[in-house]
Design a protein around this motif. Structure first.
Motif, short mmCIF file in Angstrom:
data_model
loop_
_atom_site.label_atom_id
_atom_site.label_comp_id
_atom_site.label_asym_id
_atom_site.label_seq_id
_atom_site.Cartn_x
_atom_site.Cartn_y
_atom_site.Cartn_z
N SER A 135 26.89 42.93 42.55
CA SER A 135 27.88 41.86 42.61
C SER A 135 27.26 40.68 43.35
CB SER A 135 29.16 42.32 43.31
OG SER A 135 28.91 42.63 44.68
N ALA A 139 31.69 36.99 43.37
CA ALA A 139 32.49 38.15 42.97
C ALA A 139 33.06 38.86 44.18
CB ALA A 139 31.63 39.11 42.15
N TRP A 168 36.07 36.97 45.29
CA TRP A 168 37.24 37.13 44.43
C TRP A 168 37.83 38.53 44.53
CZ3 TRP A 168 38.73 32.67 44.11
CH2 TRP A 168 37.98 31.59 43.64
N ILE A 203 40.29 44.19 37.02
CA ILE A 203 38.86 44.40 36.79
C ILE A 203 38.64 45.65 35.95
CG2 ILE A 203 36.61 44.76 37.87
CD1 ILE A 203 37.76 42.01 38.42
N ARG A 241 39.78 40.11 28.13
CA ARG A 241 39.96 38.91 28.94
C ARG A 241 41.37 38.91 29.49
NH1 ARG A 241 39.28 35.28 25.17
NH2 ARG A 241 41.49 34.94 24.78
N ARG A 260 44.12 36.87 32.67
CA ARG A 260 44.34 35.95 33.78
C ARG A 260 44.92 36.74 34.94
NH1 ARG A 260 46.46 32.21 29.29
NH2 ARG A 260 47.90 33.92 29.11
N THR A 274 45.24 35.49 42.53
CA THR A 274 44.79 36.03 43.81
C THR A 274 45.95 36.01 44.81
OG1 THR A 274 44.11 33.92 44.77
CG2 THR A 274 42.51 35.06 43.33
N LEU A 301 42.59 33.20 38.22
CA LEU A 301 41.24 33.46 37.74
C LEU A 301 41.28 33.89 36.27
CD1 LEU A 301 39.82 35.64 40.67
CD2 LEU A 301 39.63 33.16 40.39
N VAL A 313 39.30 36.46 33.94
CA VAL A 313 38.43 37.63 34.07
C VAL A 313 37.97 38.04 32.67
CG1 VAL A 313 38.23 39.98 34.97
CG2 VAL A 313 39.76 38.35 36.08
N ARG A 314 36.66 38.11 32.46
CA ARG A 314 36.09 38.47 31.16
C ARG A 314 35.16 39.67 31.31
NH1 ARG A 314 35.85 32.77 31.45
NH2 ARG A 314 36.77 31.65 29.67
N VAL A 343 31.42 42.01 34.35
CA VAL A 343 32.73 41.38 34.51
C VAL A 343 32.52 40.04 35.20
CG1 VAL A 343 35.03 41.54 35.51
CG2 VAL A 343 33.92 43.60 34.63
N LEU A 369 34.15 36.40 36.63
CA LEU A 369 35.36 35.82 37.18
C LEU A 369 35.14 34.32 37.38
CD1 LEU A 369 34.69 38.70 38.95
CD2 LEU A 369 37.12 38.39 39.38
#
Length: 402
Positions: free
Chosen positions: A222, A226, A229, A247, A275, A277, A280, A286, A288-289, A303, A305
């Motif tokens: 990481s 990351a 996040w 995640i 994917r 959204r 936080t 964020l 996230v893919r 992954v 962000l």
């Protein structure tokens, strides 16, 4: 030659150039769409992704070559090109010069504001390709006929431009082919954006978070973004949780899209991208893919962000307001600046119907005008009715919309 006609020599050309004859176009389109969904989640570098997408696309839309260019999202100027059987470098530079300095048909800027991401030169010129300067000066002397251009744009900007082209004496691209490519343009854009993000994260970009997960969701690597996040997302009160739920969910979806089949059940017909959204604990959203990095018994998943831009939050707000499909479409066209008459023409409905939709949209969103609606969707997307204790958009957020 009429646009989209199929002359007698096309069958011979198919054999000579090993181009597929699409007997069942809809089935072929569905197969290619699913293949591109999987390519999007392969975590491929941009050059490999461009080549793989070109190979897949031409199985449904026969063509002799492709060119994918990455672009500066702010200016739409090309930054790199990945060409398969295209023009030499000198001619490509002249095309760019024509694009930015001289009038022509189906320019990238025109397409970006046309309401659909793809368009053929034959359609734009009513079948007379030589009306186009680039066709007369560069493409025809190079042995090329019709071209199909695709703007690869998302809510954060235009990330690329894809051209699919046919050689002289080949049939023009049909309207059905243009519509199919338009329908998968967002998928190709997503894959290109993933490749660019992955490259940025690996190069040390502090704005993009990158996690590498093993088959059991253990963190193999990481970066600092990351880690930040992950702390911001948190794991809630789930006993034994090692990662935020979003995640793990995105990683599992990426594996399901690209990994080997685990049963004899038929594959899903509507593949959903990996994917999501996520908000936080500090109230920031964020994107996230997830993308698969390798096959085999222990596949690793990347992954990524990235901070969500205001425009990326608009669909979430539309969901919250409970807009119907028709209201969603009207809202999209209002956001593009179309008048009531233009919206009616685009949707093939009366102006009165559009006005009725607008009244319902205003009532559901608590707005009183088009300007209020756009401000609510794109600027006030941290509305207190949906989230609490969240800061208002910053000045930089507002500048991205002007």
């Amino acid at each position: 030659m009429e646009p989209g006609c199929i002359p007698d020599f096309w069958d011979d050309a198919v054999d000579r150039h090993k181009l597929p004859i699409v007997v069942n176009a809809s089935a072929a389109h569905a197969r290619v769409r699913d293949e591109i969904v999987r390519l999007v989640h392969r975590g491929l570098p941009v050059p490999d992704f461009a080549r793989a997408v070109g190979d897949a696309l031409t199985r449904a839309v026969p063509a002799e070559g492709t060119c994918l260019m990455t672009t500066d999202p702010a200016t739409m100027l090309p930054t790199a090109e990945f060409v398969e059987n295209g023009l030499p470098a000198a001619e490509l530079l002249r095309l760019v010069e024509i694009e930015v300095r001289e009038p022509d048909f189906n320019t990238w800027v025109q397409l970006a504001h046309a309401g659909r991401p793809a368009g053929s030169l034959s359609e734009a010129t009513a079948g007379d390709l030589d009306r186009s300067l680039r066709q007369r000066e560069i493409r025809r002397p190079g042995g090329f006929s019709d071209e199909l251009r695709v703007v690869l744009a998302g809510s954060t900007g235009t990330w690329g431009q894809l051209t699919v082209f046919r050689e002289a004496k080949r049939p023009y691209f049909s309207l059905a082919e243009v519509e199919f490519v338009s329908s998968i343009a967002p998928l190709i854009t997503d894959g290109l954006r993933r490749g660019l993000l992955l490259g940025d994260a690996q190069a040390g970009d502090d704005d993009v978070g990158l996690l590498i997960l093993d088959a059991d969701d253990g963190v193999r690597m990481s970066n600092k973004a990351a880690d930040r996040w992950l702390d911001e997302l948190g794991t809630g009160d789930r006993a034994g949780a090692r990662l935020p739920l979003v995640i793990s969910a995105v990683a599992r979806q990426a594996r399901s899209l690209c990994g080997p089949a685990t049963s004899t059940a038929p594959a899903p017909t509507d593949l959903r991208p990996a994917r999501a959204r996520a908000r936080t604990r500090a109230g920031q959203w964020l994107i996230v893919r997830g993308s698969l990095l390798n096959d085999g018994p222990e596949p690793q998943v990347a992954v990524m962000l990235e901070v969500a831009r205001p425009a990326e939050m608009a669909p979430l707000m539309v969901d919250a307001y409970g807009f119907t499909d028709s209201e969603r479409r009207v809202t999209e066209l209002v956001a593009k600046g179309l008048s009531t008459k233009q919206i009616a023409g685009r949707l093939n409905v009366s102006s009165y119907t559009v006005q009725d939709h607008l009244k319902s949209i205003f009532a559901k969103s608590g707005t009183g005008s088009r300007g209020d609606l756009i401000a609510r969707l794109f600027l006030d997307h941290y509305a207190s009715s949906l989230t609490s204790g969240v800061a208002s958009p910053t000045a930089s957020d507002r500048r991205t919309l002007t």
